[in-house]
Design a protein around this motif. Structure first.
Motif, mmCIF file in Angstrom:
data_model
loop_
_atom_site.group_PDB
_atom_site.id
_atom_site.type_symbol
_atom_site.label_atom_id
_atom_site.label_comp_id
_atom_site.label_asym_id
_atom_site.label_seq_id
_atom_site.Cartn_x
_atom_site.Cartn_y
_atom_site.Cartn_z
ATOM 1 N N ILE A 165 0.564 -1.234 0.024
ATOM 2 C CA ILE A 165 -0.096 -0.044 0.083
ATOM 3 C C ILE A 165 0.939 1.310 -0.034
ATOM 4 C CG2 ILE A 165 -1.991 1.358 1.467
ATOM 5 C CD1 ILE A 165 -2.896 -1.527 2.495
ATOM 6 N N GLN A 166 2.050 1.282 0.793
ATOM 7 C CA GLN A 166 2.766 2.470 0.892
ATOM 8 C C GLN A 166 3.417 2.573 -0.393
ATOM 9 O OE1 GLN A 166 3.605 4.468 3.738
ATOM 10 N NE2 GLN A 166 4.094 5.656 2.176
ATOM 11 N N HIS A 167 3.872 1.390 -1.076
ATOM 12 C CA HIS A 167 4.650 1.555 -2.292
ATOM 13 C C HIS A 167 3.569 2.304 -3.414
ATOM 14 C CE1 HIS A 167 7.766 0.788 -4.590
ATOM 15 N NE2 HIS A 167 6.987 -0.116 -5.723
ATOM 16 N N LEU A 168 2.433 2.382 -3.086
ATOM 17 C CA LEU A 168 1.407 2.881 -4.207
ATOM 18 C C LEU A 168 1.284 4.153 -4.034
ATOM 19 C CD1 LEU A 168 -0.665 2.022 -6.537
ATOM 20 C CD2 LEU A 168 -2.440 1.623 -4.530
ATOM 21 N N VAL A 169 1.597 4.835 -2.925
ATOM 22 C CA VAL A 169 1.348 6.155 -2.592
ATOM 23 C C VAL A 169 2.296 7.150 -3.177
ATOM 24 C CG1 VAL A 169 1.180 7.899 -0.525
ATOM 25 C CG2 VAL A 169 0.352 5.414 -0.068
ATOM 26 N N PRO A 170 2.004 8.080 -4.180
ATOM 27 C CA PRO A 170 3.011 8.814 -4.668
ATOM 28 C C PRO A 170 3.569 9.985 -3.752
ATOM 29 C CG PRO A 170 0.723 9.392 -5.248
ATOM 30 C CD PRO A 170 0.543 8.172 -4.517
ATOM 31 N N THR A 171 4.655 10.545 -4.086
ATOM 32 C CA THR A 171 5.087 11.423 -3.390
ATOM 33 C C THR A 171 5.427 12.830 -4.380
ATOM 34 O OG1 THR A 171 7.286 10.877 -3.597
ATOM 35 C CG2 THR A 171 6.349 10.260 -1.482
#
Length: 622
Positions: A165-171
């Motif tokens: 899930i964290q890997h899906l979150v863009p920055t």
């Protein structure tokens, strides 16, 4: 419910695919010159049962190309459930979340020339985000674990759900699949440079992680839960305690968040039939509006496209329901074989096998275009706790997939009905030969689903027992077609033909050459066996991402096939007949068969008496 194929039960779990040669799907017969396809074949009207049942705004360029641009679809064959490599040819995209160059250099000291390790999607600023936990050598490749993510040869193979899930979150400077160094595009409305990256400009192979996780995450949590957590993390990671700084930071990350949501709404629009998903999308639109005007406008356009897509879906489902109701109206002409002789048959409607095969292809592609990729996974995904809640968005999540399987069954029963209905043996033989020619043309086009449905209809016992009729038919062509769809060796002959059709589609110079319509029941079984035969979670609690890659690979190939716009002219009269004309039930088929060619033994005589009594009782009761 009748079987979807006469070969039900003959599929082996996770059996190896055939390794036959990559040959073009050459017809075993002489080729026919196809008429030049008309550009008017694309549908552009409203569904109407009274007119053409397939004149409905289809998800063509605006929807089909958008979905396909999100995935890669090259040829794939799995052997059992041994998953050893990332099916996508491109390596996993690196991101600011991955480990520092010094960590990668450390790995290369242990394995010169080996693939570099990937990185864990740890939140920015976390200390362990730059420390590799372990690295091991396997042959010529490297398996490396970083925190809660494990890579092999630079391909993600397993991770915890939280890490995925964290890997899906863009920055600000990271997007799951796309490099952050995208050139800004021009906003033509204001002649200004818009910082929002155009999501559809990215090549398909770059979008593998987003598509794969959005597709298969529903095995572990509801899409609403995933969307809520992703949006929350995206917002929270920009918080610093300073309101002005928070606004600036969110303005910078907003284009990437909108890009992710755009991919989601265009590739999996049916997720948003859930009111909670739409509320979450609305909340994010308001949040984005406070930070970035360009991203807010992009969100507005995205929402409009989504609503249009869902509206087309609702219209399609209503039309299919109406067509089904019309087909269930059983006129008196079907109550007895003598009266049914007055009914028009297929040869009165269309006596050209090539034209009928074209119209069958129209129906197949129309119905394929409305099947959402997530429907393949939701057939065995976890149950939604609100599944029984009544409302507009609470419709069955696999209804379009089920409708397509019902179409296969209908076509099979239509073929059997057309053969059993005529009173004269010569007429029955002529219809059998006609359907053999139609099946041959379907093979030449690449329409394997209609081909299999026709073969299924002709192999039904009420048709197969008509020995006197079959004696008047030249069955050479039919035997060749049966050989092509032979279920032995896990349909190895069919899979070879399908690979050839896929290769032809990839190098096609015309729309007709792009058509690939798979034998759909077998495609579903392949995905089912892959899911059942391979564990979703590993002993350490990680999610088996290799399995997710394989699921995405098979579904993404379907999306490429789904996008093709049928190039043939539509014939309203033929289409109307194919989807609405009543067909015999199984009992009616058997009775019609006995009336065509009498019972051969006492068992068949008893069966005929029983069927007559049963059908007469049903007729009187109705």
């Amino acid at each position: 419910m009748p079987p979807t194929t006469p070969y039900a039960g003959k599929f082996g779990s996770c059996a190896a695919y055939s390794n036959g040669g990559h040959v073009q799907p050459q017809s075993p017969y002489r080729s026919h010159t196809a008429p030049k396809p008309s550009r008017e074949g694309a549908c552009n009207g409203a569904y109407s049962v009274a007119e053409n049942p397939y004149d409905v705004p289809q998800p063509h360029a605006a929807y089909r190309s958008a979905s396909v641009s999100s995935v890669a679809a090259k040829e794939h064959h799995y052997s059992g459930c041994a998953l050893s490599e990332n099916p996508y040819s491109s390596p996993q995209p690196r991101s600011p979340r991955q480990h520092s160059a010094s960590c990668r250099a450390h790995l290369h000291q242990h394995a010169a020339g080996g693939g570099g390790g990937g990185g864990a999607p740890e939140p920015a600023g976390r200390a362990n985000a730059t420390a590799a936990s372990k690295a091991r050598l396997y042959g010529h490749g490297i398996t490396a674990s970083y925190g809660e993510m494990c890579y092999h040869d630079n391909s993600l193979v397993s991770a915890s759900l939280e890490a995925l899930i964290q890997h899906l979150v863009p920055t600000v400077d990271y997007y799951p699949d796309v490099s952050a160094s995208e050139a800004p595009r021009k906003d033509h409305a204001t002649s200004a440079v818009c910082p929002f990256p155009e999501p559809l400009c990215v090549s398909p192979h770059q979008r593998s992680y987003v598509f794969t996780f959005l597709l298969s995450s529903r095995l572990f949590l509801h899409p609403y839960e995933l969307m809520t957590r992703v949006c929350h993390l995206c917002v929270e990671q920009q918080r610093s305690g300073d309101a002005l700084l928070d606004k600036i930071r969110f303005r910078e990350v907003a284009p990437k968040l909108v890009q992710l949501l755009t991919e989601w709404t265009e590739t999996f629009p049916y997720d948003f039939r859930d009111e909670r998903m739409m509320r979450c999308l609305k909340d994010m639109t308001h949040h984005v509006a406070r930070g970035d005007e360009y991203s807010w406008r992009a969100m507005q356009q995205m929402t409009q496209r989504l609503i249009k897509r869902l509206s087309a879906l609702g219209q399609y489902e209503e039309a299919v329901a109406a067509l089904h109701a019309a087909a269930q109206e059983r006129p008196a002409s079907l109550k007895s074989k003598q009266a049914s002789a007055q009914r028009s048959d297929i040869l009165n409607v269309c006596d050209d096998p090539f034209i009928l095969a074209q119209q069958l292809t129209h129906i197949e592609l129309d119905r394929l275009s409305f099947i959402g990729p997530e429907e393949f996974i939701q057939t065995f995904a976890m149950k939604d706790p609100l599944e029984n809640h009544k409302g507009f968005f609470r419709k069955r999540k696999t209804s379009n997939l089920e409708a397509y399987i019902n179409w296969f069954n209908r076509l099979s029963y239509l073929v059997a009905t057309e053969i059993c209905m005529p009173a004269k043996k010569k007429h029955r033989a002529r219809i059998i030969e006609f359907f053999i020619d139609v099946a041959q043309e379907c093979f030449n086009i690449g329409n394997f689903n209609s081909l299999m449905a026709i073969i299924t209809g002709m192999n039904m016992s009420p048709v197969a027992r008509l020995k006197k009729t079959w004696n008047k038919v030249n069955t050479d062509k039919f035997e060749i077609l049966e050989h092509q769809m032979d279920p032995s060796s896990n349909f190895s002959n069919y899979r070879t033909a399908l690979r050839g059709a896929t290769q032809r589609s990839e190098t096609a110079h015309s729309s007709q050459e792009k058509i690939v319509i798979p034998f759909f029941s077998l495609l579903i079984k392949d995905i089912y066996f892959l899911n059942e035969g391979c564990a979703s979670r590993l002993p350490n609690g990680h999610i088996n991402f290799e399995k997710l890659w394989e699921l995405a690979k098979q579904v993404s190939e379907f999306l490429v096939w789904r996008q093709v716009i049928c190039p043939f002219d539509r014939d309203r009269r033929i289409l109307q007949y194919l989807v609405t004309t009543p067909v015999f039930t199984e009992d009616e088929l058997h009775l019609a068969s006995y009336e065509s060619e009498g019972p051969e033994n006492n068992m068949e005589k008893d069966s005929r008496r029983s069927l007559r009594s049963s059908l007469l009782h049903r007729e009187n009761r109705s």
